[in-house]
Scaffold this active site. Sequence first.
Site, PDB file in Angstrom:
ATOM      1  N   LYS A  23     -81.065  55.003 -18.752  1.00 15.24           N
ATOM      2  CA  LYS A  23     -82.085  53.959 -18.590  1.00 15.24           C
ATOM      3  C   LYS A  23     -82.776  54.072 -17.235  1.00 15.24           C
ATOM      4  O   LYS A  23     -83.991  54.013 -17.144  1.00 15.24           O
ATOM      5  CB  LYS A  23     -81.471  52.553 -18.713  1.00 15.24           C
ATOM      6  CG  LYS A  23     -80.834  52.248 -20.045  1.00 15.24           C
ATOM      7  CD  LYS A  23     -80.354  50.820 -20.121  1.00 15.24           C
ATOM      8  CE  LYS A  23     -79.236  50.442 -19.167  1.00 15.24           C
ATOM      9  NZ  LYS A  23     -77.929  51.073 -19.456  1.00 15.24           N
ATOM     10  N   ARG A  96     -79.463  41.504 -21.285  1.00 16.14           N
ATOM     11  CA  ARG A  96     -78.182  42.030 -21.766  1.00 16.14           C
ATOM     12  C   ARG A  96     -77.465  41.030 -22.645  1.00 16.14           C
ATOM     13  O   ARG A  96     -76.395  41.345 -23.174  1.00 16.14           O
ATOM     14  CB  ARG A  96     -77.288  42.373 -20.575  1.00 16.14           C
ATOM     15  CG  ARG A  96     -77.391  43.840 -20.133  1.00 16.14           C
ATOM     16  CD  ARG A  96     -76.679  43.940 -18.812  1.00 16.14           C
ATOM     17  NE  ARG A  96     -76.018  45.168 -18.549  1.00 16.14           N
ATOM     18  CZ  ARG A  96     -76.455  46.044 -17.626  1.00 16.14           C
ATOM     19  NH1 ARG A  96     -77.587  45.860 -17.001  1.00 16.14           N
ATOM     20  NH2 ARG A  96     -75.748  47.117 -17.368  1.00 16.14           N
ATOM     21  N   ARG A 135     -71.610  60.597 -11.880  1.00 19.93           N
ATOM     22  CA  ARG A 135     -72.831  60.076 -11.260  1.00 19.93           C
ATOM     23  C   ARG A 135     -72.629  59.761  -9.782  1.00 19.93           C
ATOM     24  O   ARG A 135     -71.595  59.259  -9.367  1.00 19.93           O
ATOM     25  CB  ARG A 135     -73.260  58.803 -11.998  1.00 19.93           C
ATOM     26  CG  ARG A 135     -74.480  58.144 -11.388  1.00 19.93           C
ATOM     27  CD  ARG A 135     -75.154  57.218 -12.333  1.00 19.93           C
ATOM     28  NE  ARG A 135     -74.365  56.050 -12.689  1.00 19.93           N
ATOM     29  CZ  ARG A 135     -74.801  55.105 -13.508  1.00 19.93           C
ATOM     30  NH1 ARG A 135     -75.993  55.207 -14.078  1.00 19.93           N
ATOM     31  NH2 ARG A 135     -74.045  54.061 -13.779  1.00 19.93           N
ATOM     32  N   ARG A 168     -70.512  54.716  -7.397  1.00 21.74           N
ATOM     33  CA  ARG A 168     -70.422  53.265  -7.573  1.00 21.74           C
ATOM     34  C   ARG A 168     -69.000  52.884  -7.973  1.00 21.74           C
ATOM     35  O   ARG A 168     -68.342  53.608  -8.707  1.00 21.74           O
ATOM     36  CB  ARG A 168     -71.390  52.819  -8.677  1.00 21.74           C
ATOM     37  CG  ARG A 168     -72.812  52.722  -8.215  1.00 21.74           C
ATOM     38  CD  ARG A 168     -73.800  52.548  -9.346  1.00 21.74           C
ATOM     39  NE  ARG A 168     -73.377  51.648 -10.422  1.00 21.74           N
ATOM     40  CZ  ARG A 168     -74.130  51.343 -11.476  1.00 21.74           C
ATOM     41  NH1 ARG A 168     -75.354  51.858 -11.583  1.00 21.74           N
ATOM     42  NH2 ARG A 168     -73.704  50.537 -12.419  1.00 21.74           N
ATOM     43  N   ARG A 179     -67.248  48.533 -19.196  1.00 19.76           N
ATOM     44  CA  ARG A 179     -68.685  48.266 -19.354  1.00 19.76           C
ATOM     45  C   ARG A 179     -69.151  48.631 -20.762  1.00 19.76           C
ATOM     46  O   ARG A 179     -70.029  47.975 -21.322  1.00 19.76           O
ATOM     47  CB  ARG A 179     -69.483  49.039 -18.293  1.00 19.76           C
ATOM     48  CG  ARG A 179     -69.325  48.409 -16.892  1.00 19.76           C
ATOM     49  CD  ARG A 179     -69.593  49.395 -15.783  1.00 19.76           C
ATOM     50  NE  ARG A 179     -70.948  49.851 -15.745  1.00 19.76           N
ATOM     51  CZ  ARG A 179     -71.328  51.062 -15.290  1.00 19.76           C
ATOM     52  NH1 ARG A 179     -70.427  51.920 -14.853  1.00 19.76           N
ATOM     53  NH2 ARG A 179     -72.590  51.397 -15.280  1.00 19.76           N
TER      54      ARG A 179
HETATM   55  P1  AMP Z   1     -76.390  48.573 -14.162  1.00 18.79           P
HETATM   56  O1  AMP Z   1     -76.824  49.148 -12.849  1.00 18.79           O
HETATM   57  O2  AMP Z   1     -77.550  48.202 -15.044  1.00 18.79           O
HETATM   58  O3  AMP Z   1     -75.380  49.452 -14.876  1.00 18.79           O
HETATM   59  O4  AMP Z   1     -75.652  47.193 -13.842  1.00 18.79           O
HETATM   60  C1  AMP Z   1     -74.498  47.158 -13.035  1.00 18.79           C
HETATM   61  C2  AMP Z   1     -73.794  45.824 -13.194  1.00 18.79           C
HETATM   62  O5  AMP Z   1     -74.656  44.755 -12.754  1.00 18.79           O
HETATM   63  C3  AMP Z   1     -73.409  45.451 -14.617  1.00 18.79           C
HETATM   64  O6  AMP Z   1     -72.185  46.045 -15.036  1.00 18.79           O
HETATM   65  C4  AMP Z   1     -73.298  43.927 -14.490  1.00 18.79           C
HETATM   66  O7  AMP Z   1     -72.107  43.552 -13.798  1.00 18.79           O
HETATM   67  C5  AMP Z   1     -74.476  43.602 -13.575  1.00 18.79           C
HETATM   68  N1  AMP Z   1     -75.726  43.371 -14.337  1.00 18.79           N
HETATM   69  C6  AMP Z   1     -76.859  44.128 -14.301  1.00 18.79           C
HETATM   70  N2  AMP Z   1     -77.801  43.627 -15.106  1.00 18.79           N
HETATM   71  C7  AMP Z   1     -77.252  42.533 -15.690  1.00 18.79           C
HETATM   72  C8  AMP Z   1     -77.716  41.578 -16.644  1.00 18.79           C
HETATM   73  N3  AMP Z   1     -78.943  41.665 -17.175  1.00 18.79           N
HETATM   74  N4  AMP Z   1     -76.882  40.574 -17.001  1.00 18.79           N
HETATM   75  C9  AMP Z   1     -75.643  40.450 -16.460  1.00 18.79           C
HETATM   76  N5  AMP Z   1     -75.134  41.313 -15.578  1.00 18.79           N
HETATM   77  C10 AMP Z   1     -75.925  42.357 -15.184  1.00 18.79           C
END
Ligand code: AMP
Length: 228
Positions: A23, A96, A135, A168, A179
Amino acid sequence: MNGTAVNKKDVLIVLMGPPGAGKGSQARMLSEAYDIPQLATGDMLREECQKQTEIGITVSETIKQGQLVADEIVIDLISVRLDQSQNGAILDGFPRTVEQAEALKNMLSAKDRAITAVISLHVSDDVVIERNSGRRTCMTCSKSYHMKFCPPQKADICDDDHGELIQREDDIESKIRQRLDVYVNSTKAVMEHYHNEGLAWDVTGDQDILEVNRDIRNIIGSILNPTN
Ligand code: AMP
């Protein structure tokens, strides 16, 4: 899918898919191609954590555990950014949950805007684990690399801005699996919601990054020029 012609600068794309589906990389490429901002809630939240703001302190443990942050927090973050970008945007990692999807719909309709397309990137679980565990992410600009498939020119340094590359805390295998579970349990319902609204498009995310991008741009092209 909705049959309405949209200006290139007004496209509003939602990118969905499990962690590591690509993404972020696709959002960056689309953001450049259409000259519209990439709004990534994960990046926004990590920035809050880095700055140790009140939000950052509240969410840091939730993120580390691979769980979803409370809807109100991400909805507020995205609402501010959407207000700042009057044209289109690429939403990466939001919505999400179905609640977030409903909130997004209301925010957009209040501004007479609408989602152009929701792109769902499909990748197998094995690919998710391999991509996420290899990553490395730039501390400064959030650009992602992969130690095997897309390494930086210099170890641990971002090619673009020389920021430090880190793994990360949620990119270790146990957290990646966590996740993935969260994705299956919450986010898949959002995809069904968008399929029912006729906005969802499926793309194979296991392909080369440029092929995935071509497929997405073909979909957007067919919406921008519905008669072609
Ligand atoms: P990402 O970088 O998109 O993989 O997001 C990393 C983490 O941020 C996720 O595992 C969640 O803990 C939090 N997060 C990101 N976007 C959302 C969202 N739209 N709703 C809830 N938690 C989010």
